[in-house]
Write an enzyme that holds these catalytic residues in place. Structure first.
Site, PDB file in Angstrom:
ATOM      1  N   ASN A   6       0.862  -1.186   0.000  1.00 38.58           N
ATOM      2  CA  ASN A   6       0.000   0.000   0.000  1.00 38.58           C
ATOM      3  C   ASN A   6       0.899   1.237   0.000  1.00 38.58           C
ATOM      4  O   ASN A   6       1.480   1.591   1.013  1.00 38.58           O
ATOM      5  CB  ASN A   6      -0.891  -0.040   1.248  1.00 38.58           C
ATOM      6  CG  ASN A   6      -1.757   1.197   1.390  1.00 38.58           C
ATOM      7  OD1 ASN A   6      -1.844   2.009   0.477  1.00 38.58           O
ATOM      8  ND2 ASN A   6      -2.395   1.339   2.541  1.00 38.58           N
ATOM      9  N   LYS A   8       0.066   4.306  -0.294  1.00 31.64           N
ATOM     10  CA  LYS A   8      -0.554   5.509   0.283  1.00 31.64           C
ATOM     11  C   LYS A   8      -0.255   6.718  -0.617  1.00 31.64           C
ATOM     12  O   LYS A   8      -0.352   6.595  -1.836  1.00 31.64           O
ATOM     13  CB  LYS A   8      -0.084   5.705   1.726  1.00 31.64           C
ATOM     14  CG  LYS A   8      -0.296   4.436   2.553  1.00 31.64           C
ATOM     15  CD  LYS A   8      -0.052   4.612   4.006  1.00 31.64           C
ATOM     16  CE  LYS A   8      -0.311   3.273   4.717  1.00 31.64           C
ATOM     17  NZ  LYS A   8      -0.133   3.344   6.150  1.00 31.64           N
ATOM     18  N   HIS A  89      -9.732   1.311   5.099  1.00 33.18           N
ATOM     19  CA  HIS A  89      -8.443   1.568   5.761  1.00 33.18           C
ATOM     20  C   HIS A  89      -8.623   2.614   6.869  1.00 33.18           C
ATOM     21  O   HIS A  89      -9.380   3.572   6.710  1.00 33.18           O
ATOM     22  CB  HIS A  89      -7.417   2.051   4.737  1.00 33.18           C
ATOM     23  CG  HIS A  89      -6.015   2.029   5.283  1.00 33.18           C
ATOM     24  ND1 HIS A  89      -5.540   3.013   6.111  1.00 33.18           N
ATOM     25  CD2 HIS A  89      -5.019   1.121   5.151  1.00 33.18           C
ATOM     26  CE1 HIS A  89      -4.292   2.708   6.459  1.00 33.18           C
ATOM     27  NE2 HIS A  89      -3.956   1.570   5.894  1.00 33.18           N
ATOM     28  N   GLU A  91      -6.860   5.000   7.804  1.00 35.51           N
ATOM     29  CA  GLU A  91      -6.573   6.397   7.433  1.00 35.51           C
ATOM     30  C   GLU A  91      -7.782   7.031   6.745  1.00 35.51           C
ATOM     31  O   GLU A  91      -8.032   8.227   6.887  1.00 35.51           O
ATOM     32  CB  GLU A  91      -5.303   6.452   6.559  1.00 35.51           C
ATOM     33  CG  GLU A  91      -4.064   6.251   7.423  1.00 35.51           C
ATOM     34  CD  GLU A  91      -2.865   5.648   6.709  1.00 35.51           C
ATOM     35  OE1 GLU A  91      -2.835   5.628   5.463  1.00 35.51           O
ATOM     36  OE2 GLU A  91      -1.957   5.174   7.431  1.00 35.51           O
ATOM     37  N   GLU A 158      -5.586  -4.572  10.838  1.00 36.23           N
ATOM     38  CA  GLU A 158      -4.482  -3.640  11.042  1.00 36.23           C
ATOM     39  C   GLU A 158      -4.726  -2.811  12.302  1.00 36.23           C
ATOM     40  O   GLU A 158      -5.471  -1.820  12.265  1.00 36.23           O
ATOM     41  CB  GLU A 158      -4.371  -2.678   9.858  1.00 36.23           C
ATOM     42  CG  GLU A 158      -4.132  -3.353   8.530  1.00 36.23           C
ATOM     43  CD  GLU A 158      -3.581  -2.361   7.512  1.00 36.23           C
ATOM     44  OE1 GLU A 158      -2.433  -2.545   7.100  1.00 36.23           O
ATOM     45  OE2 GLU A 158      -4.281  -1.405   7.171  1.00 36.23           O
ATOM     46  N   GLY A 164       2.472   2.345  10.747  1.00 35.76           N
ATOM     47  CA  GLY A 164       3.451   3.410  10.541  1.00 35.76           C
ATOM     48  C   GLY A 164       4.175   3.839  11.806  1.00 35.76           C
ATOM     49  O   GLY A 164       4.847   4.868  11.824  1.00 35.76           O
ATOM     50  N   SER A 194       3.307  -2.097  10.495  1.00 30.58           N
ATOM     51  CA  SER A 194       4.759  -2.171  10.685  1.00 30.58           C
ATOM     52  C   SER A 194       5.354  -3.546  10.384  1.00 30.58           C
ATOM     53  O   SER A 194       6.284  -3.992  11.050  1.00 30.58           O
ATOM     54  CB  SER A 194       5.136  -1.712  12.097  1.00 30.58           C
ATOM     55  OG  SER A 194       4.752  -0.359  12.283  1.00 30.58           O
TER      56      SER A 194
HETATM   57  P1  PGA Z   1       2.732   0.286   7.712  1.00 31.83           P
HETATM   58  O1  PGA Z   1       1.277   0.523   7.078  1.00 31.83           O
HETATM   59  O2  PGA Z   1       3.265  -1.002   7.147  1.00 31.83           O
HETATM   60  O3  PGA Z   1       3.535   1.477   7.290  1.00 31.83           O
HETATM   61  O4  PGA Z   1       2.540   0.204   9.190  1.00 31.83           O
HETATM   62  C1  PGA Z   1       0.370  -0.528   6.903  1.00 31.83           C
HETATM   63  C2  PGA Z   1      -0.926  -0.037   6.292  1.00 31.83           C
HETATM   64  O5  PGA Z   1      -1.414   1.019   6.695  1.00 31.83           O
HETATM   65  O6  PGA Z   1      -1.497  -0.691   5.407  1.00 31.83           O
END
Ligand code: PGA
Length: 231
Positions: A6, A8, A89, A91, A158, A164, A194
């Site tokens: 992903n 983003k 997601h 976000e 998640e 992140g 992560s």
């Molecule tokens: P990350 O993000 O691996 O940077 O923690 C995962 C995601 O949001 O899909």
């Protein structure tokens, strides 16, 4: 295993093309049963040809076309043969303010179109600290309005506090949560938050982990390949 990158709000069309070219050269080494997905930003969509990588979108509006300023609908996705989408997601839920009701509407629309849907759920740290029952109650509420029997459906768990942040959920937390989730939804279940080269092995070995959804460590071909080729 499923390995999903992903991006983003990272990468351009030019760097996405370079990334995919480099990735493609190494993917003959992957386990033939493993599936690789890349979710670039919408402006990086192009006529990428690859049998080894499925390109999906991080978001779209649940409409064929129309007056929805700033959004992209089915007609625009069809130009790039896109039929895979991330929905739910954290976000988008938390930063972009998408409600469960709207997410369910989006799910229904793309389900009607036969899209493969990678549906994301996850809890905040505050909820995690209340224990597994509270976590499960929250996660189950994120299936409200969602047809969990849909064939083309993958779930990504998640924990928001692990996205992140460099802080991964422990093997025990992932094991317990995935075991409980499998009882609720019997679909492929990804872990995200992560995931990186140093923890992929222990995460991939967990029984009910069917793949990973990766942000930060997916941005460079080399660090994503470390995950895909870890075994
Ligand atoms: P990350 O993000 O691996 O940077 O923690 C995962 C995601 O949001 O899909």
């Amino acid at each position: 295993m499923i390995y999903a990158a992903n991006f983003k709000t990272n990468h351009t069309r030019e760097t996405t093309r370079e990334y995919l070219t480099k990735l493609q050269l190494q993917l003959f080494k992957k386990n033939p049963n493993d599936k690789v997905y890349v979710f670039p930003p919408l402006t990086a969509l192009d006529d990428y040809q690859s049998n080894d990588v499925t390109i999906g979108v991080q978001n779209a509006y649940p409409v064929k076309n129309g007056a929805f300023t700033g959004e992209v609908g089915l007609e625009q996705l069809a130009e790039f043969n896109i039929n895979t989408i991330l929905i739910g997601h954290s976000e988008r839920r938390d930063i972009l303010g998408e409600s469960q009701e709207f997410i369910a509407k989006k799910f229904d629309f793309f389900k009607e179109q036969g899209f493969e849907i990678i549906y994301c759920i996850g809890e905040s740290l505050e909820i995690r600290e209340q224990g597994l029952d509270a976590v499960m109650e929250h996660l189950v509420s994120q299936f409200e309005g969602i047809d969990t029997t849909y064939d083309n459906f993958v779930v990504a768990y998640e924990p928001i506090w692990a996205i992140g942040t460099g802080r991964t959920a422990s093997v025990e937390e992932i094991t317990q949560t995935h075991n409980a989730l499998k009882k609720v939804v019997d679909k492929p279940l990804l872990y995200g938050g992560s995931v990186k080269g140093s923890n992929i092995k222990e995460i991939a070995e967990i029984e009910n982990v069917d793949g990973v959804l990766v942000g930060g460590a997916s941005l460079k071909t080399d660090t994503f390949l470390e995950l895909v080729l870890h075994s």
